[in-house]
Design an enzyme around this catalytic site. Structure first.
Site, PDB file in Angstrom:
ATOM      1  N   PHE A   1       0.810  -1.216   0.000  1.00  0.00           N
ATOM      2  CA  PHE A   1       0.000   0.000   0.000  1.00  0.00           C
ATOM      3  C   PHE A   1       0.843   1.266   0.000  1.00  0.00           C
ATOM      4  O   PHE A   1       0.385   2.330  -0.427  1.00  0.00           O
ATOM      5  CB  PHE A   1      -0.951  -0.003   1.204  1.00  0.00           C
ATOM      6  N   LYS A   2       2.070   1.168   0.435  1.00  0.00           N
ATOM      7  CA  LYS A   2       2.899   2.363   0.557  1.00  0.00           C
ATOM      8  C   LYS A   2       3.387   2.895  -0.780  1.00  0.00           C
ATOM      9  O   LYS A   2       3.981   3.969  -0.840  1.00  0.00           O
ATOM     10  CB  LYS A   2       4.067   2.088   1.509  1.00  0.00           C
TER      11      LYS A   2
END
Length: 431
Positions: free
Chosen positions: A106-107
């Site tokens: 997700f980063k």
């Protein structure tokens, strides 16, 4: 839009200054001076807009004219070049998959957005080279390395705890070379984060090289994480109340979702799920907020004992403890419970979670148990299971398809430097 320090002992700064500085001079996190609301027109037309259109409308007020509209549109489009699918796994329970980006975590969203903003600022200011200093408990390092690799005028230094990230995570942050340097710290993530914060306040280092952080303490890493909540709500398209369960370590992810809610995004409630590092769940269940040394678990990206972004969450709710607790619930689970959840959901639905997503799933199930009102629950699957082959249930490892880029990555040599103290880090930054 100006940004203030939450320690309230430093002056307000522009978006550009907040991004470039990372941390305020008084050690405080930067926070928007006011929270803009999503327009009625946007909300009424919500389901007809693309992810990129929603994201651009949401982020523009935080940046104003510091980045021209056309360039900001390009930045958003390049950031959101991959999908965030919502998939139903059980009745009233769906998963938001956030691992379809280049580093399978997700980063990627925050790292890509920040890298492009910083690249633009470097282009237009003619500043000398800037150093991005970042601590990682797992996925941040890989996303930052990928997002900033080759960005002109930016050097990246990544600190990660020795033996506490997976093999693939370590490869993702140590194999780039070029403008990316990896430092293997003999300690925990909290030690890495403490070194980063200390370096930002070291006048001797700052005199020699401008620095910023690409951790979620940086506003350009933190705020764009609201983009996938916008996407998920659009995809749900339901009149039911939506509840998000977010596996949490440094609390930037869930804080971004709460920011979107304060702007008017219709989300009913937030749940934080975590492992043995349960400072926030203990606080939410009636205890005091008391940071502790982190404990190593199989969900290593959440091995954080002193989450930086929790003060931003408190600020969003005006430091009103009762109000915050009405919006947020918290649960913690041990490694065995995590592994059992992975096994059971695969056996029942043939859906394969990784340890962080599994904790989000367990937290959502705990919240829904006995709940009388009708809601739709969404838990976040924050990384691809392939990143955790060394801790996944052995009988399920063979079910994990290894993407071609990961097969290539594993063959690459690592480039890393071991350090054991802040003195070691300072020596490297001054060299």
């Amino acid at each position: 839009m100006n940004y203030i320090s939450l320690n309230k002992k430093a002056g307000a700064v522009s978006f550009r200054e907040a991004v470039v500085r990372g941390l305020a001079p008084d050690k405080g996190l930067y926070y928007p001076e006011n929270i803009p609301m999503l327009s009625e027109e946007l909300l009424s037309n919500f389901n007809n807009l693309s992810d990129q259109e929603l994201a651009l409308n949401a982020i523009r007020p935080f940046i104003g004219d510091e980045i021209p509209a056309t360039r900001l549109s390009t930045i958003v489009n390049e950031t959101l070049s991959f999908p965030f699918p919502v998939k139903q796994v059980e009745e009233a329970i769906s998963v938001l998959e956030l691992y379809h980006g280049p580093t399978l975590a997700f980063k990627d969203v925050g790292a890509r957005f920040m890298a492009r903003c910083l690249g633009f600022f470097n282009e237009t200011s003619g500043d000398e080279k800037i150093t991005v200093l970042v601590a990682t408990s797992g996925d941040t390092g890989g996303a930052v390395a990928d997002g900033f690799f080759g960005v002109e005028g930016v050097e990246v230094v990544i600190l990660y705890p020795k033996g506490k990230v997976s093999e693939i995570q370590e490869k993702q942050l140590t194999t780039h070379g070029g403008n990316i340097r990896a430092l293997e710290v003999d300690g925990t993530f909290d030690d890495c984060q403490a070194m980063v914060k200390q370096a930002f306040l070291d006048a001797e280092i700052l005199e020699k090289r401008p620095m910023t952080s690409a951790n979620s303490i940086n506003v350009a890493r933190w705020m764009p994480q609201m983009f996938y909540y916008l996407s998920a709500v659009r995809q749900m398209g339901s009149s039911d109340k939506i509840v998000f369960s977010v596996p949490s370590g440094n609390y930037g992810n869930i804080c971004a979702g709460m920011l979107a809610t304060k702007m008017g995004l219709p989300i009913h409630h937030f749940i934080t799920g975590t492992n043995a590092n349960k400072v926030v769940p203990d606080y939410l269940s009636g205890g005091i907020y008391y940071p502790k040394p982190s404990v190593a678990t199989i969900s290593n990206a959440m091995d954080v004992g002193d989450p930086s972004n929790f003060i931003r969450i408190r600020a969003l709710y005006d430091f009103d403890e009762d109000l915050l607790k009405s919006w947020m619930s918290g649960y913690s689970f041990n490694d065995e419970q995590t592994l059992q959840a992975i096994r059971k959901l695969y056996e029942a639905e043939e859906y394969l979670m990784e340890p962080h997503g599994a904790i989000g799933y367990l937290a959502l199930k705990s919240f829904l148990n006995g709940l009388k009102e009708t809601v739709q629950g969404v838990f976040l699957e924050t990384a691809h299971p392939v990143k955790f082959l060394d801790v996944m249930p052995k009988e399920l490892v063979e079910k994990i398809e290894i993407p071609a880029p990961i097969k290539q990555l594993i063959q690459k040599p690592a480039h890393k430097t071991g350090i054991s103290s802040y003195a070691d880090l300072k020596s490297i930054l001054l060299d």
